[in-house]
Write an enzyme that holds these catalytic residues in place. Structure first.
Site, PDB file in Angstrom:
ATOM      1  N   THR A   1       0.870  -1.180   0.000  1.00 52.10           N
ATOM      2  CA  THR A   1       0.000   0.000   0.000  1.00 52.10           C
ATOM      3  C   THR A   1       0.910   1.235   0.000  1.00 52.10           C
ATOM      4  O   THR A   1       2.088   1.129   0.330  1.00 52.10           O
ATOM      5  CB  THR A   1      -0.866   0.037   1.276  1.00 52.10           C
ATOM      6  OG1 THR A   1       0.012   0.041   2.403  1.00 52.10           O
ATOM      7  CG2 THR A   1      -1.767  -1.178   1.358  1.00 52.10           C
TER       8      THR A   1
ATOM      9  N   GLU B   1      -5.775  -3.519  -1.356  1.00 51.46           N
ATOM     10  CA  GLU B   1      -6.223  -4.681  -0.587  1.00 51.46           C
ATOM     11  C   GLU B   1      -7.379  -5.418  -1.250  1.00 51.46           C
ATOM     12  O   GLU B   1      -7.781  -6.497  -0.798  1.00 51.46           O
ATOM     13  CB  GLU B   1      -6.646  -4.240   0.827  1.00 51.46           C
ATOM     14  CG  GLU B   1      -5.492  -3.791   1.710  1.00 51.46           C
ATOM     15  CD  GLU B   1      -5.228  -2.290   1.639  1.00 51.46           C
ATOM     16  OE1 GLU B   1      -5.530  -1.679   0.592  1.00 51.46           O
ATOM     17  OE2 GLU B   1      -4.718  -1.737   2.631  1.00 51.46           O
TER      18      GLU B   1
ATOM     19  N   LYS C   1     -15.348  17.777   9.099  1.00 47.66           N
ATOM     20  CA  LYS C   1     -16.478  17.773  10.014  1.00 47.66           C
ATOM     21  C   LYS C   1     -16.718  19.198  10.481  1.00 47.66           C
ATOM     22  O   LYS C   1     -15.892  19.789  11.148  1.00 47.66           O
ATOM     23  CB  LYS C   1     -16.208  16.853  11.197  1.00 47.66           C
ATOM     24  CG  LYS C   1     -17.254  15.758  11.272  1.00 47.66           C
ATOM     25  CD  LYS C   1     -17.062  14.822  12.413  1.00 47.66           C
ATOM     26  CE  LYS C   1     -18.215  13.806  12.345  1.00 47.66           C
ATOM     27  NZ  LYS C   1     -18.109  12.765  13.324  1.00 47.66           N
TER      28      LYS C   1
ATOM     29  N   TRP D   1     -20.816  16.016   8.484  1.00 45.26           N
ATOM     30  CA  TRP D   1     -19.836  15.759   7.439  1.00 45.26           C
ATOM     31  C   TRP D   1     -20.104  16.552   6.170  1.00 45.26           C
ATOM     32  O   TRP D   1     -21.238  16.664   5.726  1.00 45.26           O
ATOM     33  CB  TRP D   1     -19.830  14.262   7.081  1.00 45.26           C
ATOM     34  CG  TRP D   1     -19.059  13.450   8.069  1.00 45.26           C
ATOM     35  CD1 TRP D   1     -18.208  13.930   9.023  1.00 45.26           C
ATOM     36  CD2 TRP D   1     -19.075  12.034   8.201  1.00 45.26           C
ATOM     37  NE1 TRP D   1     -17.695  12.879   9.743  1.00 45.26           N
ATOM     38  CE2 TRP D   1     -18.202  11.711   9.266  1.00 45.26           C
ATOM     39  CE3 TRP D   1     -19.722  11.000   7.536  1.00 45.26           C
ATOM     40  CZ2 TRP D   1     -17.972  10.400   9.672  1.00 45.26           C
ATOM     41  CZ3 TRP D   1     -19.488   9.704   7.937  1.00 45.26           C
ATOM     42  CH2 TRP D   1     -18.627   9.397   8.986  1.00 45.26           C
TER      43      TRP D   1
HETATM   44  P1  AMP Z   1      -4.792   2.406  -3.627  1.00 44.88           P
HETATM   45  O1  AMP Z   1      -4.789   1.266  -2.675  1.00 44.88           O
HETATM   46  O2  AMP Z   1      -3.509   3.149  -3.669  1.00 44.88           O
HETATM   47  O3  AMP Z   1      -5.257   1.979  -4.965  1.00 44.88           O
HETATM   48  O4  AMP Z   1      -5.833   3.471  -3.077  1.00 44.88           O
HETATM   49  C1  AMP Z   1      -7.154   3.102  -2.795  1.00 44.88           C
HETATM   50  C2  AMP Z   1      -7.956   4.319  -2.409  1.00 44.88           C
HETATM   51  O5  AMP Z   1      -8.103   5.198  -3.521  1.00 44.88           O
HETATM   52  C3  AMP Z   1      -9.374   3.986  -2.015  1.00 44.88           C
HETATM   53  O6  AMP Z   1      -9.465   3.523  -0.695  1.00 44.88           O
HETATM   54  C4  AMP Z   1     -10.059   5.326  -2.229  1.00 44.88           C
HETATM   55  O7  AMP Z   1      -9.830   6.209  -1.151  1.00 44.88           O
HETATM   56  C5  AMP Z   1      -9.352   5.876  -3.440  1.00 44.88           C
HETATM   57  N1  AMP Z   1     -10.155   5.605  -4.640  1.00 44.88           N
HETATM   58  C6  AMP Z   1     -10.000   4.616  -5.526  1.00 44.88           C
HETATM   59  N2  AMP Z   1     -10.900   4.723  -6.530  1.00 44.88           N
HETATM   60  C7  AMP Z   1     -11.659   5.813  -6.260  1.00 44.88           C
HETATM   61  C8  AMP Z   1     -12.761   6.453  -6.912  1.00 44.88           C
HETATM   62  N3  AMP Z   1     -13.262   6.031  -8.067  1.00 44.88           N
HETATM   63  N4  AMP Z   1     -13.290   7.541  -6.314  1.00 44.88           N
HETATM   64  C9  AMP Z   1     -12.799   8.014  -5.153  1.00 44.88           C
HETATM   65  N5  AMP Z   1     -11.756   7.462  -4.503  1.00 44.88           N
HETATM   66  C10 AMP Z   1     -11.182   6.372  -5.052  1.00 44.88           C
END
Ligand code: AMP
Length: 538
Positions: free
Chosen positions: A184, A329, A435, A440
């Site tokens: 991550t 994940e 907040k 929110w």
């Molecule tokens: P990663 O593990 O680096 O791919 O990041 C995942 C995170 O990216 C998710 O938990 C979201 O917060 C954000 N994310 C992924 N796709 C979207 C989307 N279409 N719209 C908003 N946030 C997204």
């Protein structure tokens, strides 16, 4: 009573074996780091993957060993994906855009035995080598003629591959054994490893190919802009051979002009990437007055697709946006926004509002939202909650241990709503929620509206301290080149479109917004940069 069906383990090698056997002459086009275009087909890719797997065996890479890559989307990276996982080892894709300290930490945590790298990253490799004792060899992904001068004793990729003749037979592997590893981005604390299995990767590929997901077919030409070091390019390198797609790999050149040329030259039908990439492409096309003759669908995920971007693709270029949500994940597929039959009758405004959501889960993923004490919240499209997921390709623990679940569900760290039709809408990352007066505010909604303004190139909304309301939203924007707008004019555009108390208290104009290593807006960094900012006195 037990049934009587063959029990063939799901395996990553079976994907490329299938593509070779049934789509052997379907092309793979790759823009090499050296600059030129390389062409071959699934038959050629399978042969070279087996040669490399044979060479890895001679290097004593054993089942379960980690082999890392620091590489762009190219045919060689594809071969490593199949050679490493197919031979039973674990393909560990490392994001070269991370800070060198983080890279060293990750390589050491994974105890990578070999690292394959593109020449672009030679300097990084030279700085990592003394700090990474587990690495037995650094493999430069090039041929002898392009081998660089280096104090390191580098292995040449093409020589390594040609040291074996390709009579390698894929070993049988347990479908539950580890196949690939991604860390991550570690925006809080150290990065954590998500370890995928052969089974999870194959089931994920089936889901990616489904018509209401990316809908891959043997008529498609797929170009993943999303890097193969970012959650396995969203599973596309595995799903493309499953469906028999032509695959186009863009190498290091991800600017608007280079992508547009590849889309046109190779007649790409579907592509995928994060919003920042599409901003650049749309801007290039607007300036060059260019159009897209073959592209039909663009998957936008990794961060929210601004509504103005969804409209620009649809109305200006006739390209359908598939808004998708996922995370490392989740391998990463969580949801895709595709309509249901009943949505054909919706008026345009309602349909546009629906399209802005992140979509619904395919079979294989289940979602719910929960409140403060973990109690499930209603799917009414209005209630915000912490989004949780479970499914066949969702991690349950991290590499090196550490339970990842809460009551059997994976807490995503995202805050969302889910409507009665099952469409999920992300309102914020839980770390980014604003907040105000105990309620929110969705920063993503405000950013989307701001980006619809013709003068605005990029927008970010963060919460800043407020004596009375605890936090208030601050809008930070990057203007398009030569565009002008005042703070008051921008704020006026929100009138009647969001609740009054959601309207930001101030607007800051900046040259650029900070991005994470995966090309997403880094609100963490932005909050740091603006730590000394104070709201104007009322
Ligand atoms: P990663 O593990 O680096 O791919 O990041 C995942 C995170 O990216 C998710 O938990 C979201 O917060 C954000 N994310 C992924 N796709 C979207 C989307 N279409 N719209 C908003 N946030 C997204």
């Amino acid at each position: 009573m037990l049934g009587h069906m063959m029990k063939l383990p799901l395996s990553i090698a079976s994907l490329i074996r299938h593509a070779d056997r049934w789509h052997g002459d379907t092309q793979i086009v790759s823009r090499r780091v050296e600059g030129d275009i390389h062409r071959y087909d699934w038959h050629g890719a399978h042969l070279r993957s087996r040669r490399l797997a044979g060479a890895l065996r001679e290097l004593h890479v054993a089942a379960g060993d980690r082999v890392a890559t620091l590489a762009w989307n190219t045919h060689r990276h594809l071969e490593i994906y199949f050679a490493v996982s197919g031979s039973g080892a674990v393909c560990h894709t490392v994001n070269p855009r991370l800070h060198p300290d983080q890279l060293a930490w990750i390589v050491n945590d994974a105890e990578d035995g070999y690292v394959f790298f593109d020449l672009t990253f030679l300097k990084i490799v030279e700085s990592l080598a003394p700090r990474c004792p587990s690495v037995k060899g650094w493999v430069a992904m090039t041929d002898r003629a392009h081998m660089p001068q280096s104090a390191l004793d580098l292995i040449c990729y093409e020589e390594l591959l040609h040291s074996h003749d390709g009579d390698f037979e894929w070993p049988s592997v347990s479908e539950d054994s580890a196949s690939s590893l991604c860390y991550t981005s570690g925006t809080t604390g150290n990065p954590k490893g998500a370890l995928y299995t052969h089974r999870s990767s194959v089931l994920h590929s089936f889901a990616v190919c489904m018509p209401d997901a990316f809908g891959f077919s043997a008529c498609d030409v797929v170009l993943p802009v999303v890097p193969m070091f970012h959650v396995n390019a969203w599973g596309i390198p595995y799903a493309a051979p499953m469906a028999g797609c032509k695959l186009v790999l863009p190498g290091p050149h991800l600017d608007g002009a280079s992508l547009h040329q590849l889309f046109e030259d190779e007649k790409v039908t579907i592509t995928a990437g994060v919003p920042t990439v599409w901003l650049a492409l749309l801007e290039h096309m607007a300036q060059a007055k260019a159009s897209l003759s073959s592209l039909r669908r663009v998957v936008i995920g990794g961060a929210a697709a601004p509504p103005s971007m969804i409209r620009a693709f649809g109305e200006r270029h006739g390209v359908e946006v598939l808004h998708a949500w996922g995370m490392t994940e989740l391998s990463p597929l969580g949801t895709v926004n595709q309509p249901k039959a009943k949505h054909a009758a919706l008026d345009e405004a309602t349909r546009d509002a629906l399209r802005e959501k992140q979509g619904r889960p395919p079979y294989g993923v289940d979602l719910r939202i929960v409140g403060d004490r973990g109690a499930p919240l209603p799917h009414d499209g209005a209630t915000f909650g912490d989004l949780q997921a479970r499914g066949y390709w969702v991690v349950d623990r991290y590499f090196r241990g550490g339970n990842a679940l809460d009551d059997g569900w994976f807490p995503t760290g995202d805050v969302s709503t889910i409507d009665p039709d099952g469409y999920m809408k992300i309102t914020d990352r839980s770390k980014d929620v604003i907040k105000s007066g105990g309620e929110w505010i969705s920063s993503i909604d405000i950013e989307g509206l701001a980006m619809a303004h013709p003068a605005v190139a990029q927008a970010a909304v963060i919460g800043v301290k407020h004596p009375k309301w605890d936090e208030r939203p601050l809008l930070v924007v990057v203007l398009k080149s030569d565009a002008q707008v005042t703070a008051a004019e921008l704020l006026a555009t929100f009138e009647g479109r969001i609740a009054k108390w959601w309207v930001p208290d101030d607007v800051l104009f900046v040259e650029a917004l900070p991005l994470t290593a995966t090309g997403k807006l880094s609100k963490l960094e932005l909050r740091k940069q603006l730590a000394h900012y104070r709201l104007p006195a009322p």
